[in-house]
Design an enzyme around this catalytic site. Structure first.
Site, PDB file in Angstrom:
ATOM      1  N   CYS A   1       0.807  -1.219   0.000  1.00  0.00           N
ATOM      2  CA  CYS A   1       0.000   0.000   0.000  1.00  0.00           C
ATOM      3  C   CYS A   1       0.837   1.265   0.000  1.00  0.00           C
ATOM      4  CB  CYS A   1      -1.014   0.000   1.137  1.00  0.00           C
ATOM      5  SG  CYS A   1      -0.340   0.430   2.732  1.00  0.00           S
TER       6      CYS A   1
ATOM      7  N   CYS B   1      -0.393  -1.745   9.388  1.00  0.00           N
ATOM      8  CA  CYS B   1      -0.014  -0.415   9.886  1.00  0.00           C
ATOM      9  C   CYS B   1       0.788  -0.549  11.187  1.00  0.00           C
ATOM     10  CB  CYS B   1      -1.251   0.440  10.126  1.00  0.00           C
ATOM     11  SG  CYS B   1      -2.212   0.720   8.625  1.00  0.00           S
TER      12      CYS B   1
END
Lengths: 401, 129
Positions: B33, B102
């Site tokens: 990402c 994340c």
């Protein structure tokens, strides 16, 4: 006023119009019959079904028997693509589409390619997201079975020259389908003027409920039904007809079409106020999509240095509902295929924001976005390693995990 | 989708910024990402006396970075070394599965910045990093 929720995501869905709900209500528990039944509630349902079909046909400039009711825009796209190509698979093995289609079209093409041996040409677009009609002509082969190109793009609002492209398809005798899901209430839908053979529409984009759609199929177009059963919809889409939703969608389309000529200039003014306000007040804001060939309701941008989901979440905390094509949901998704096809590179393409206007939006609503958005972008840029204090975009090579 | 704690760290991220002459530094990206975290450490007497970072990414990426910076600030190198993605996610009250990467990024940035310090100062604590 500061606390009211402002909805700027009409390309995602719309609230059902109360007049549409009113039209639907009798068909839930008063005139609830199955249109295939012979007694009176069945006959009433049949009458309502055919009246709705005639209303929709009139808006499209089509014959009633060219309207197939489906459950949504995605189903309409699936039926058009799979139905025509599988019907033609003995003579044709080639599909032409674009790199910016909705996933309902592009993922269906991918399956036809991988599982059924079709060859698919994904035409590129220019930086505005426009398809070149000449490129369509050049891509045609003797084995082209279908051309499918969207009427207007859902992410960037660009309106494609489909009336020109469809005539090229017609000269070669190739069926032409368009995903017109973003068009009702905003663009003309006359199928003869557009010269399309198939056209997909979804009710919930124009104030009808979710769960109902239309596929227009020009008489004489060869289509293999993909859902078989009891022979409803002339055998093209089996399954008991969803009468209340069909009635509601017909009413909604009638309303959307009758207000189009007054609503489009009003929305265009709001859109232009939004676009110029944002481009003027936010440094390095980039409008995505065509400036002129653009849906009246549609404003979309990229803001280098920020990530779209963070922008959308901050706006939602301020009572503004918008969307981003960039949401990184699985961790291995790249940025939007539409922005990539238009030549926007990661990470700039990650900073996308879409604001789409609708009936209830006013100038005051637009001004509230213009008041809030610059602060949102500035606060995210202040913590971004891609955007330094001088306002330039610093993209450095990074160490990957 | 997100916990209150995560939203708090996204809305009011702690320790945002940069340090001009960091003792430890790392810039890492999330594969796929493309989220980025840049981490700056000031270290004195074997302790992390100041932490700053910048982050590019979604709300979960920003909140994970903020949380990781809080978790190591004021800690000794021994305490901070080996910070795991599970610890960061747990302190946030959990992360959606699709956003767990994340926390991976934030924990990796901490360990990479500590390693950078150790390499420069031949500190033994980070031999395992």
């Amino acid at each position: 006023m500061a606390n009211t929720f402002l909805y700027f995501d009409h390309s995602a869905t719309t609230a059902t119009d109360p007049r549409v709900i009113e039209a639907m209500l009798p068909y839930f528990n008063t005139l609830y019959g199955n249109p295939s039944s012979l007694y009176s509630v069945g006959a009433e349902a049949r009458k309502a079904l055919e009246k709705a079909r005639a209303t929709i046909a009139e808006v499209l400039g089509a014959r009633p028997n060219e309207i197939i009711f489906t459950s949504c825009g995605t189903e309409s796209d699936n039926l058009a693509l799979r139905g025509t190509t599988l019907a033609a698979r003995c003579t044709g093995n080639h599909i032409i589409t674009t790199a910016i289609e909705h996933h309902a079209v592009s993922n269906t093409c991918v399956q036809l390619e991988r599982e059924f041996g079709f060859q698919v040409t994904y035409l590129p677009v220019d930086p505005d997201g426009l398809v070149d009609p000449d490129a369509v002509g050049r891509a045609i082969t003797p084995h082209t079975a279908l051309i499918s190109i969207m009427y207007a793009n859902n992410e960037v609002g660009t309106i494609e020259p489909i009336a020109e492209i469809s005539r090229i398809a017609r000269r070669h005798g190739i069926p032409f389908h368009t995903d017109a899901v973003q068009a009702p209430g905003l663009l003309p839908l006359n199928v003869d003027e557009l010269a399309v053979d198939m056209l997909s529409i979804s009710g919930h984009k124009f104030y009808a409920p979710k769960g109902i759609g239309i596929l227009y199929v020009r008489q004489g177009t060869r289509l293999l039904p993909t859902q078989t059963g009891g022979g409803q919809e002339r055998g093209m889409r089996a399954g008991t007809e969803n009468i209340p939703y069909i009635v509601g969608m017909a009413r909604a389309l009638e309303l959307a079409d009758s207000t189009r000529l007054s609503e489009v200039p009003r929305l265009s003014r709001l859109r232009d106020r939004l676009i110029s306000g944002i481009v003027e007040s936010i440094p390095d804001a980039i409008l995505t999509g065509s400036r002129n060939q653009r849906l009246a309701s549609h404003a979309s941008f990229v803001f280098p240095g920020v990530e779209g989901e963070a922008v959308v979440l901050k706006l939602s905390m301020l009572g503004i509902g918008a969307s981003s094509g960039s949401a990184c949901s699985s961790g291995d998704e790249g940025p939007s295929h539409v922005l990539s096809a238009m030549g926007l590179q990661h990470p700039v393409a990650r900073g996308s924001l879409r604001l789409t206007l609708g009936r209830e939006n006013t100038e005051q609503d637009v001004d509230r976005v213009l008041k809030e958005l610059p602060g949102v972008i500035a606060s995210l840029r202040a913590m971004s390693p891609f955007y330094n204090a001088e306002g330039t975009i610093a993209v450095q090579p990074v160490k990957s995990l | 989708m997100y916990t209150e704690k995560l939203i708090d760290h996204f809305t009011n991220p702690r320790n945002i910024g940069t340090l001009p002459n960091p003792d430890g530094y790392a810039r890492v990206s999330s594969p796929g990402c493309g989220d980025i975290m840049e981490l700056f450490l000031q270290i004195a007497d074997n302790k992390i006396v100041d932490v700053k970072y910048r982050a590019f990414g979604c709300a979960a990426a920003i909140a994970s970075s903020s949380m990781a910076s809080e978790m190591i600030k004021g800690r000794t190198l021994e305490e901070a070394a080996g910070l795991t993605d599970e610890q960061v996610a747990a302190e946030l009250g959990g992360l959606p599965d699709v956003k767990f990467h994340c926390a991976v990024m934030a924990a990796s940035a901490v360990n990479a910045a500590l390693k950078n310090y150790c390499e420069k100062h031949h500190a033994p604590v980070c031999a395992a990093l």
